[in-house]
Design a protein around this motif. Structure first.
Motif, PDB file in Angstrom:
ATOM      1  N   GLN A 119       0.813  -1.214   0.000  1.00 44.04           N
ATOM      2  CA  GLN A 119       0.000   0.000   0.000  1.00 44.04           C
ATOM      3  C   GLN A 119       0.854   1.274   0.000  1.00 44.04           C
ATOM      4  O   GLN A 119       0.341   2.369  -0.226  1.00 44.04           O
ATOM      5  CB  GLN A 119      -0.924   0.021   1.215  1.00 44.04           C
ATOM      6  N   THR A 120       2.137   1.128   0.255  1.00 46.50           N
ATOM      7  CA  THR A 120       3.009   2.304   0.404  1.00 46.50           C
ATOM      8  C   THR A 120       2.986   3.242  -0.800  1.00 46.50           C
ATOM      9  O   THR A 120       2.957   4.465  -0.617  1.00 46.50           O
ATOM     10  CB  THR A 120       4.447   1.857   0.711  1.00 46.50           C
ATOM     11  N   PRO A 121       3.014   2.749  -2.041  1.00 43.33           N
ATOM     12  CA  PRO A 121       2.976   3.693  -3.174  1.00 43.33           C
ATOM     13  C   PRO A 121       1.757   4.606  -3.160  1.00 43.33           C
ATOM     14  O   PRO A 121       1.844   5.766  -3.587  1.00 43.33           O
ATOM     15  CB  PRO A 121       2.967   2.762  -4.399  1.00 43.33           C
ATOM     16  N   TYR A 122       0.613   4.117  -2.679  1.00 41.60           N
ATOM     17  CA  TYR A 122      -0.572   4.965  -2.604  1.00 41.60           C
ATOM     18  C   TYR A 122      -0.385   6.083  -1.579  1.00 41.60           C
ATOM     19  O   TYR A 122      -0.805   7.220  -1.787  1.00 41.60           O
ATOM     20  CB  TYR A 122      -1.794   4.117  -2.236  1.00 41.60           C
ATOM     21  N   PHE A 123       0.273   5.757  -0.466  1.00 36.10           N
ATOM     22  CA  PHE A 123       0.533   6.765   0.552  1.00 36.10           C
ATOM     23  C   PHE A 123       1.584   7.758   0.077  1.00 36.10           C
ATOM     24  O   PHE A 123       1.555   8.930   0.449  1.00 36.10           O
ATOM     25  CB  PHE A 123       0.979   6.094   1.859  1.00 36.10           C
ATOM     26  N   GLU A 124       2.510   7.264  -0.720  1.00 37.34           N
ATOM     27  CA  GLU A 124       3.512   8.153  -1.321  1.00 37.34           C
ATOM     28  C   GLU A 124       2.819   9.223  -2.166  1.00 37.34           C
ATOM     29  O   GLU A 124       3.124  10.418  -2.066  1.00 37.34           O
ATOM     30  CB  GLU A 124       4.474   7.350  -2.184  1.00 37.34           C
ATOM     31  N   SER A 125       1.857   8.800  -2.965  1.00 37.46           N
ATOM     32  CA  SER A 125       1.121   9.736  -3.810  1.00 37.46           C
ATOM     33  C   SER A 125       0.286  10.695  -2.976  1.00 37.46           C
ATOM     34  O   SER A 125       0.230  11.902  -3.258  1.00 37.46           O
ATOM     35  CB  SER A 125       0.212   8.960  -4.774  1.00 37.46           C
ATOM     36  N   GLU A 126      -0.352  10.168  -1.954  1.00 41.21           N
ATOM     37  CA  GLU A 126      -1.216  11.025  -1.140  1.00 41.21           C
ATOM     38  C   GLU A 126      -0.406  12.052  -0.353  1.00 41.21           C
ATOM     39  O   GLU A 126      -0.800  13.215  -0.222  1.00 41.21           O
ATOM     40  CB  GLU A 126      -2.057  10.174  -0.188  1.00 41.21           C
ATOM     41  N   THR A 127       0.735  11.637   0.175  1.00 45.02           N
ATOM     42  CA  THR A 127       1.596  12.565   0.907  1.00 45.02           C
ATOM     43  C   THR A 127       2.083  13.683  -0.006  1.00 45.02           C
ATOM     44  O   THR A 127       2.118  14.858   0.382  1.00 45.02           O
ATOM     45  CB  THR A 127       2.796  11.813   1.506  1.00 45.02           C
ATOM     46  N   ALA A 128       2.462  13.324  -1.222  1.00 42.05           N
ATOM     47  CA  ALA A 128       2.891  14.339  -2.180  1.00 42.05           C
ATOM     48  C   ALA A 128       1.763  15.311  -2.487  1.00 42.05           C
ATOM     49  O   ALA A 128       1.969  16.524  -2.600  1.00 42.05           O
ATOM     50  CB  ALA A 128       3.375  13.671  -3.465  1.00 42.05           C
ATOM     51  N   ALA A 129       0.534  14.785  -2.592  1.00 43.25           N
ATOM     52  CA  ALA A 129      -0.613  15.646  -2.895  1.00 43.25           C
ATOM     53  C   ALA A 129      -0.856  16.652  -1.780  1.00 43.25           C
ATOM     54  O   ALA A 129      -1.197  17.814  -2.042  1.00 43.25           O
ATOM     55  CB  ALA A 129      -1.858  14.787  -3.114  1.00 43.25           C
ATOM     56  N   TYR A 130      -0.675  16.247  -0.531  1.00 43.56           N
ATOM     57  CA  TYR A 130      -0.864  17.189   0.573  1.00 43.56           C
ATOM     58  C   TYR A 130       0.191  18.294   0.541  1.00 43.56           C
ATOM     59  O   TYR A 130      -0.063  19.415   0.966  1.00 43.56           O
ATOM     60  CB  TYR A 130      -0.834  16.456   1.907  1.00 43.56           C
TER      61      TYR A 130
END
Length: 233
Positions: A119-130
């Motif tokens: 699941q880490t790549p999804y969190f990577e994307s979400e963190t970047a979006a924030y």
């Protein structure tokens, strides 16, 4: 050889297939400090018992164990960081999202966990979006409701604000919007967000909004397959 049993084990997350066709995934906290991941073959555990911590029957065996460097979020841009075991859970919002308290914050905050390495790549994307939307009213919303077709205008307004930053959400469905008591709409779940989207991409996403609000399905809602997610109290 006598085997020492460790009883200081807490089950954090269970991810299983209701049809028992796919592997089950389990996440444990051992001795309050180490997180362990266990993958269980289909049919290994009885359906009535598979969501609980391991028993002492001795029947299942480990076919393979390994130490691995797990992927982590690389887009760490905020100045504040905390140990994931420090927050105290106050309430659970979703399977991996909790309201917690922490000495660094005066008010309760929302915390989101990566349950499994994939699941880490999804969190990577979400963190970047924030990081992209920092300063644009990021907040925790209490007492908000789900949206429907009647909320189209409010949803359009908040989506326009995101698109004005050149950011495409990437997963437009009615479950990513919440309506505040004051009538303002908020947008969340940025796991598939994309920066630098073209005008055509943004327009296409905007035009799909009306249809998404009328969709009666549960697409984008909380996955039913995740049976539990806990965190240390």
């Amino acid at each position: 050889m006598e085997t020492t049993k460790n009883h200081n084990i807490q089950l954090l997350t269970t991810l299983v297939d209701p049809d028992d066709q796919e592997e089950g995934e389990y996440r444990f906290l051992v001795n309050g400090t180490h997180v362990k991941y266990v993958t269980v073959a289909p049919g290994t555990l009885p359906k009535d018992d598979r969501t609980f911590a391991p028993t002492d029957t001795g029947k299942p065996v480990f076919l393979r164990t390994e130490k691995a460097d797990l992927p982590g979020v690389k887009t760490i841009w905020h100045a504040t960081s905390i140990d994931h075991l420090q927050p105290r859970k106050l309430a659970r919002l979703r399977q991996n999202i909790h309201i917690v308290s922490h000495p660094l914050f005066n008010d309760p905050v929302v915390i989101k966990f990566t349950e499994f390495p994939w699941q880490t790549p999804y969190f990577e994307s979400e963190t970047a979006a924030y990081q992209w939307i920092e300063g644009c009213d990021i907040e925790y919303i209490d007492k908000a409701r789900a949206v429907g077709p009647a909320d189209l205008v409010a949803c359009q307004e908040v989506l326009k604000r995101l698109h004005a930053l050149g950011v495409k959400h990437g997963d437009i469905n009615k479950h990513i919007f919440m309506m505040r008591e004051d009538g303002r709409c908020v947008l969340h779940d940025f796991e598939t967000a994309k920066q630098g989207a073209s005008k055509e991409e943004l327009e296409e996403e905007y035009q799909r909004l009306s249809e998404s609000l009328r969709d009666p399905s549960l697409r984008g809602a909380v996955p039913a397959v995740v049976l539990s997610e806990e965190m240390p109290n």
